[in-house]
Structures are given as structure tokens and as C-alpha cells.
Design a protein around this motif. Structure first.
Motif, PDB file in Angstrom:
ATOM      1  N   TYR A 107       0.545  -0.974  -0.158  1.00  0.00           N
ATOM      2  CA  TYR A 107       0.079   0.303  -0.353  1.00  0.00           C
ATOM      3  C   TYR A 107       0.556   1.534  -0.116  1.00  0.00           C
ATOM      4  CZ  TYR A 107      -4.125  -3.447   0.401  1.00  0.00           C
ATOM      5  OH  TYR A 107      -4.904  -4.239  -0.137  1.00  0.00           O
ATOM      6  N   LEU A 108       1.557   1.258   0.719  1.00  0.00           N
ATOM      7  CA  LEU A 108       2.281   2.818   1.262  1.00  0.00           C
ATOM      8  C   LEU A 108       3.366   2.633  -0.312  1.00  0.00           C
ATOM      9  CD1 LEU A 108       3.284   2.805   5.026  1.00  0.00           C
ATOM     10  CD2 LEU A 108       1.423   3.858   3.389  1.00  0.00           C
ATOM     11  N   LYS A 109       4.112   1.711  -0.503  1.00  0.00           N
ATOM     12  CA  LYS A 109       5.411   1.925  -1.694  1.00  0.00           C
ATOM     13  C   LYS A 109       4.575   1.282  -2.690  1.00  0.00           C
ATOM     14  CE  LYS A 109       9.625  -0.212  -1.938  1.00  0.00           C
ATOM     15  NZ  LYS A 109      11.231  -0.490  -2.476  1.00  0.00           N
ATOM     16  N   ASN A 110       3.839   0.628  -3.153  1.00  0.00           N
ATOM     17  CA  ASN A 110       3.198   0.039  -4.040  1.00  0.00           C
ATOM     18  C   ASN A 110       2.865   1.403  -5.245  1.00  0.00           C
ATOM     19  OD1 ASN A 110       4.450  -1.293  -4.878  1.00  0.00           O
ATOM     20  ND2 ASN A 110       3.209  -3.539  -4.324  1.00  0.00           N
ATOM     21  N   TYR A 111       1.140   1.706  -4.029  1.00  0.00           N
ATOM     22  CA  TYR A 111       0.905   3.505  -4.603  1.00  0.00           C
ATOM     23  C   TYR A 111       1.878   4.536  -4.286  1.00  0.00           C
ATOM     24  CZ  TYR A 111      -3.279   0.904  -4.474  1.00  0.00           C
ATOM     25  OH  TYR A 111      -4.071   0.242  -4.642  1.00  0.00           O
ATOM     26  N   GLY A 112       2.924   4.668  -3.644  1.00  0.00           N
ATOM     27  CA  GLY A 112       3.644   5.577  -4.297  1.00  0.00           C
ATOM     28  C   GLY A 112       3.489   6.612  -2.532  1.00  0.00           C
ATOM     29  N   LEU A 113       3.141   6.354  -2.232  1.00  0.00           N
ATOM     30  CA  LEU A 113       3.628   7.355  -0.660  1.00  0.00           C
ATOM     31  C   LEU A 113       5.464   7.355  -0.095  1.00  0.00           C
ATOM     32  CD1 LEU A 113       0.241   6.470  -1.024  1.00  0.00           C
ATOM     33  CD2 LEU A 113       0.635   7.544   1.201  1.00  0.00           C
ATOM     34  N   VAL A 114       5.647   6.612  -0.262  1.00  0.00           N
ATOM     35  CA  VAL A 114       7.103   6.253   0.219  1.00  0.00           C
ATOM     36  C   VAL A 114       7.902   5.803  -0.826  1.00  0.00           C
ATOM     37  CG1 VAL A 114       6.366   6.038   2.889  1.00  0.00           C
ATOM     38  CG2 VAL A 114       6.825   4.049   1.781  1.00  0.00           C
ATOM     39  N   ASP A 115       8.794   5.658  -1.042  1.00  0.00           N
ATOM     40  CA  ASP A 115       9.603   4.976  -1.652  1.00  0.00           C
ATOM     41  C   ASP A 115      10.666   4.191  -1.329  1.00  0.00           C
ATOM     42  OD1 ASP A 115       9.782   7.108  -3.340  1.00  0.00           O
ATOM     43  OD2 ASP A 115      11.382   8.665  -2.646  1.00  0.00           O
ATOM     44  N   ASN A 116      10.717   4.207   0.492  1.00  0.00           N
ATOM     45  CA  ASN A 116      11.551   2.775   0.818  1.00  0.00           C
ATOM     46  C   ASN A 116      11.282   2.795   2.317  1.00  0.00           C
ATOM     47  OD1 ASN A 116      13.113   1.617   1.788  1.00  0.00           O
ATOM     48  ND2 ASN A 116      14.982   2.487   2.072  1.00  0.00           N
ATOM     49  N   ILE A 117      11.200   1.434   2.372  1.00  0.00           N
ATOM     50  CA  ILE A 117      10.096   0.786   3.921  1.00  0.00           C
ATOM     51  C   ILE A 117      11.193   0.238   4.441  1.00  0.00           C
ATOM     52  CG2 ILE A 117       7.624   0.735   2.579  1.00  0.00           C
ATOM     53  CD1 ILE A 117       8.383  -2.005   2.272  1.00  0.00           C
ATOM     54  N   ASP A 118      12.308   0.266   4.316  1.00  0.00           N
ATOM     55  CA  ASP A 118      13.175  -0.142   5.506  1.00  0.00           C
ATOM     56  C   ASP A 118      13.313   0.531   6.742  1.00  0.00           C
ATOM     57  OD1 ASP A 118      13.891  -2.010   3.555  1.00  0.00           O
ATOM     58  OD2 ASP A 118      15.667  -1.661   2.617  1.00  0.00           O
ATOM     59  N   ASN A 119      13.499   0.447   8.083  1.00  0.00           N
ATOM     60  CA  ASN A 119      13.134   0.974   9.092  1.00  0.00           C
ATOM     61  C   ASN A 119      12.666   1.894   9.359  1.00  0.00           C
ATOM     62  OD1 ASN A 119      15.475  -0.666   9.748  1.00  0.00           O
ATOM     63  ND2 ASN A 119      16.791   1.066   7.920  1.00  0.00           N
ATOM     64  N   VAL A 120      11.436   1.658   8.791  1.00  0.00           N
ATOM     65  CA  VAL A 120       9.992   2.785   8.290  1.00  0.00           C
ATOM     66  C   VAL A 120       9.858   2.298   9.607  1.00  0.00           C
ATOM     67  CG1 VAL A 120       7.960   3.706   7.879  1.00  0.00           C
ATOM     68  CG2 VAL A 120      10.455   3.880   6.413  1.00  0.00           C
ATOM     69  N   GLU A 121       9.103   3.162  10.828  1.00  0.00           N
ATOM     70  CA  GLU A 121       7.500   3.123  11.767  1.00  0.00           C
ATOM     71  C   GLU A 121       6.463   2.864  11.423  1.00  0.00           C
ATOM     72  OE1 GLU A 121       7.065   1.217  15.395  1.00  0.00           O
ATOM     73  OE2 GLU A 121       8.977   1.229  14.301  1.00  0.00           O
TER      74      GLU A 121
END
Length: 168
Positions: free
Chosen positions: A136-150
Motif C-alpha cells: 500500500y504505502l510503497k506500491n501506491y507511491g507514498l514512500v520510496d523506501n520502507i526499510d527502518n520505517v516505523e
């Protein structure tokens, strides 16, 4: 719209059998959790199945789709906007409204992302926290990187709001 006072007791409102489907009066809870969510327990975060009555089991979908939570409107201010969907375009339309709703409700601050509590309440339908971040967040373009994201879940405003409409 005719009886807004019924919404004052939300739990009873969603449990009341008031929608005629195929000649059977059903509640919004039966429609959402029995049919659309493929017989999942309302309070089971999308992980716990529920035994549904025959009339619900006959209509339930084969598998859940988290996007439906980003499209359903229960009349509250924090709900996704109301839209009219077309059966031959439903997949594309669910993607459109999911992206719109997430852009509107997601807050990003440093390594913290705050999303709608819908994603917590129905976490299993979204593939857990990992699915929320990736699908959801990455595939819909809300964030580029999901590593180390709380990932955090925000608040929900249950104030009645019936004029919340979008065209897709």
C-alpha cells in the motif's frame, strides 16, 4: 439521511438488519464482515474467521481485498469518500480510491508513517504491517523506501458526515 439519529448508537446501527439482499434482510455487519470480508470476525483484525449463516456464506467472496476498507463508507468523517463503482472497472477503481484515500490520510514524519486506523482494525486483510508498507504505502507511491520505517496508526473521527463523495 432519513434517520440520522440511528447512527448515534453505531454498534446497533451496523448490527440492525436493514438492507434487503436477494430477498433477505441483512445488517451492514453481515454485508461487510460476512460477504465482503469472506466471513471474518469483526474484531479479529482480519485474522480470525467467523462462522456465518447460510445466506451469508452463499454470497461471500473467495478472498479478502484490503482495498475495500479504503473504499467503504460508514458515514463517519474519517471514512473514505463515497463513490459509484462499475463491475467491469472495479479493480482499477479500487486502486484509484485506495491511493486517493491513503494520500489524504497518511502522515509521514522522518522514519514514522501514520496511517488510517482502518489498517490496524483489519490488519490481516492488508497483509499485516509488512503488507501495509509494501503493498500500500510503497506500491501506491507514498514512500520510496520502507526499510527502518516505523508504522503507526492514527485516530478516527466518527462524527457523522454524509456529504463525502468523489467521482472515479
Amino acid at each position: 439521511l432519513r434517520y440520522p439519529e440511528r447512527y448515534n448508537e453505531r454498534d446497533e446501527f451496523f448490527k440492525r438488519e436493514q438492507v434487503n439482499i436477494a430477498g433477505t434482510l441483512m445488517s451492514f455487519d453481515e454485508i461487510e464482515h460476512g460477504i465482503i470480508r469472506s466471513s471474518k470476525w469483526k474484531l479479529g483484525a482480519g485474522y480470525i474467521p467467523k462462522i456465518s449463516p447460510d445466506h451469508v456464506r452463499k454470497l461471500k467472496v473467495d478472498s479478502t481485498d484490503g482495498r475495500i476498507h479504503l473504499a467503504l463508507n460508514c458515514g463517519a468523517k474519517s471514512c473514505p469518500e463515497i463513490a459509484v463503482y462499475e463491475s467491469d472497472k472495479i479493480d482499477q477503481q479500487l486502486d484509484i480510491v485506495a491511493k486517493q484515500y491513503l494520500k489524504k490520510t497518511t502522515k509521514i514524519k522522518d522514519n514514522e508513517i501514520i496511517v488510517t486506523p482502518l489498517m490496524s482494525w483489519f490488519r490481516g486483510d492488508f497483509g499485516g504491517k509488512k503488507g501495509i508498507k509494501q503493498d500500500y504505502l510503497k506500491n501506491y507511491g507514498l514512500v520510496d523506501n520502507i526499510d527502518n520505517v516505523e508504522l503507526e496508526f492514527g485516530d478516527y473521527d466518527w462524527t457523522l458526515d454524509l456529504g463525502n463523495y468523489t467521482e472515479i
